[in-house]
Motif scaffolding. Structure first.
Motif, short mmCIF file in Angstrom:
data_model
loop_
_atom_site.label_atom_id
_atom_site.label_comp_id
_atom_site.label_asym_id
_atom_site.label_seq_id
_atom_site.Cartn_x
_atom_site.Cartn_y
_atom_site.Cartn_z
N ASP A 48 0.85 -1.19 0.00
CA ASP A 48 0.00 0.00 0.00
C ASP A 48 0.89 1.25 0.00
N VAL A 49 0.34 2.29 -0.57
CA VAL A 49 1.08 3.54 -0.67
C VAL A 49 1.29 4.15 0.71
N LYS A 50 2.49 4.67 0.94
CA LYS A 50 2.77 5.27 2.24
C LYS A 50 3.53 6.58 2.06
N VAL A 51 2.93 7.65 2.58
CA VAL A 51 3.60 8.95 2.63
C VAL A 51 3.72 9.32 4.09
N THR A 52 4.94 9.50 4.55
CA THR A 52 5.18 9.73 5.97
C THR A 52 5.73 11.13 6.20
N GLN A 53 5.06 11.86 7.06
CA GLN A 53 5.55 13.18 7.47
C GLN A 53 6.16 13.05 8.86
N SER A 54 7.29 13.69 9.04
CA SER A 54 8.11 13.41 10.22
C SER A 54 7.44 13.76 11.54
N SER A 55 6.62 14.82 11.54
CA SER A 55 5.99 15.24 12.80
C SER A 55 4.50 15.42 12.59
N ARG A 56 3.74 15.05 13.57
CA ARG A 56 2.29 15.29 13.53
C ARG A 56 1.96 16.69 14.06
N TYR A 57 2.68 17.09 15.09
CA TYR A 57 2.51 18.41 15.69
C TYR A 57 3.89 19.03 15.92
N LEU A 58 3.94 20.35 15.68
CA LEU A 58 5.21 21.05 15.85
C LEU A 58 4.92 22.45 16.34
N VAL A 59 5.69 22.89 17.33
CA VAL A 59 5.55 24.26 17.83
C VAL A 59 6.91 24.94 17.72
N LYS A 60 6.95 26.06 17.04
CA LYS A 60 8.19 26.79 16.84
C LYS A 60 7.98 28.27 17.16
N ARG A 61 9.07 29.01 17.23
CA ARG A 61 9.00 30.43 17.55
C ARG A 61 9.24 31.28 16.31
N THR A 62 8.71 32.46 16.34
CA THR A 62 8.89 33.42 15.25
C THR A 62 10.38 33.62 14.98
N GLY A 63 10.73 33.58 13.68
CA GLY A 63 12.11 33.79 13.29
C GLY A 63 12.94 32.52 13.17
N GLU A 64 12.44 31.43 13.71
CA GLU A 64 13.18 30.18 13.60
C GLU A 64 13.15 29.64 12.17
#
Lengths: 114, 118
Positions: free
Chosen positions: B1-17
């Motif tokens: 079966d086809v599989k596309v994997t994204q490394s993170s489900r949730y991510l929180v970052k700061r402005t400018g990063e």
């Protein structure tokens, strides 16, 4: 510019009601048409597709869609919805090209009440 | 079966990063795509790639760049994150089909990364 328009943004139905979600596109050339569904917390998955031939296409879970070229439309239908059909539905158009780029509509949230 | 994997489900970052979103597909697909999904706007194409090291701007490329060093991996980069880039990001891939024509190939999507920029 090419665009896809879904007329209904939020639809609420009771179980066993019939469903029709509208989709119109603006491109005049040859197109391939898709409906995708996104169940809560899941990834987008293909519901059905039209490339050529019979303009009435059948997809998974009892869904069907009709391509009407003169109206630039590709409406999604289901005769009797179930609670499990609660999801967001996206219409998409692909120009016949070798890049596979899709133009998506704004999406329609369907809520089915048990 | 086809599989596309994204490394993170949730991510929180700061402005400018500088933010990296990774996507890997296991179907040997030539074409890969990055979209952002916002309520009432549907999915909008940011960038796509039709081959290794090849990329093309989508409809909303400003503030983003991409990298495709290997066929199976397509990275989205937010050069300097801003709050208006808070969104759900979706990666997709599709094969080229017969005769190098992709028109009849549906896209396969990953689960998405919900990115919040504070």
């Amino acid at each position: 510019a090419q665009s896809v328009s879904q007329h209904n943004h939020h639809v609420i139905l009771s179980e066993a009601a019939s469903l029709e979600l509208g989709c119109n596109y603006s491109y005049g050339g040859t197109v391939n048409l898709f409906w995708y569904v996104q169940y809560p917390g899941q990834h987008l998955q293909l519901l059905l597709k039209y490339f050529s031939g019979d303009p009435l296409v059948k997809g998974i879970k009892g869904f069907e869609a009709e391509f009407i070229k003169s109206k630039f439309s590709f409406n999604l239908r289901k005769p009797s919805v179930q609670w499990s059909d609660t999801a967001e539905y996206f219409c998409a158009v692909m120009r016949s090209s070798n890049t596979g780029k899709l133009i998506f509509g704004q999406g329609t949230t369907l809520q089915v009440k048990p | 079966d086809v599989k596309v994997t994204q490394s993170s489900r949730y991510l929180v970052k700061r402005t400018g990063e500088k933010v990296f979103l990774e996507c890997v597909q296991d179907m040997d697909h030539e074409n890969m795509f990055w979209y952002r999904q916002d309520p009432g706007l549907g999915l909008r194409l940011i960038y796509f790639s039709y081959d290794v090291k090849m990329k093309e701007k989508g409809d909303i490329p400003e503030g983003y760049s991409v990298s495709r060093e290997k066929k199976e991996r397509f990275s989205l980069i937010l050069e300097s994150a801003s709050t208006n880039q808070t969104s759900m990001y979706l990666c997709a891939s599709t094969g080229r089909g017969l005769g190098s024509w992709t028109g009849n190939q549906p896209q396969h999507f990953g689960d998405g990364t919900r990115l919040s920029i504070l």
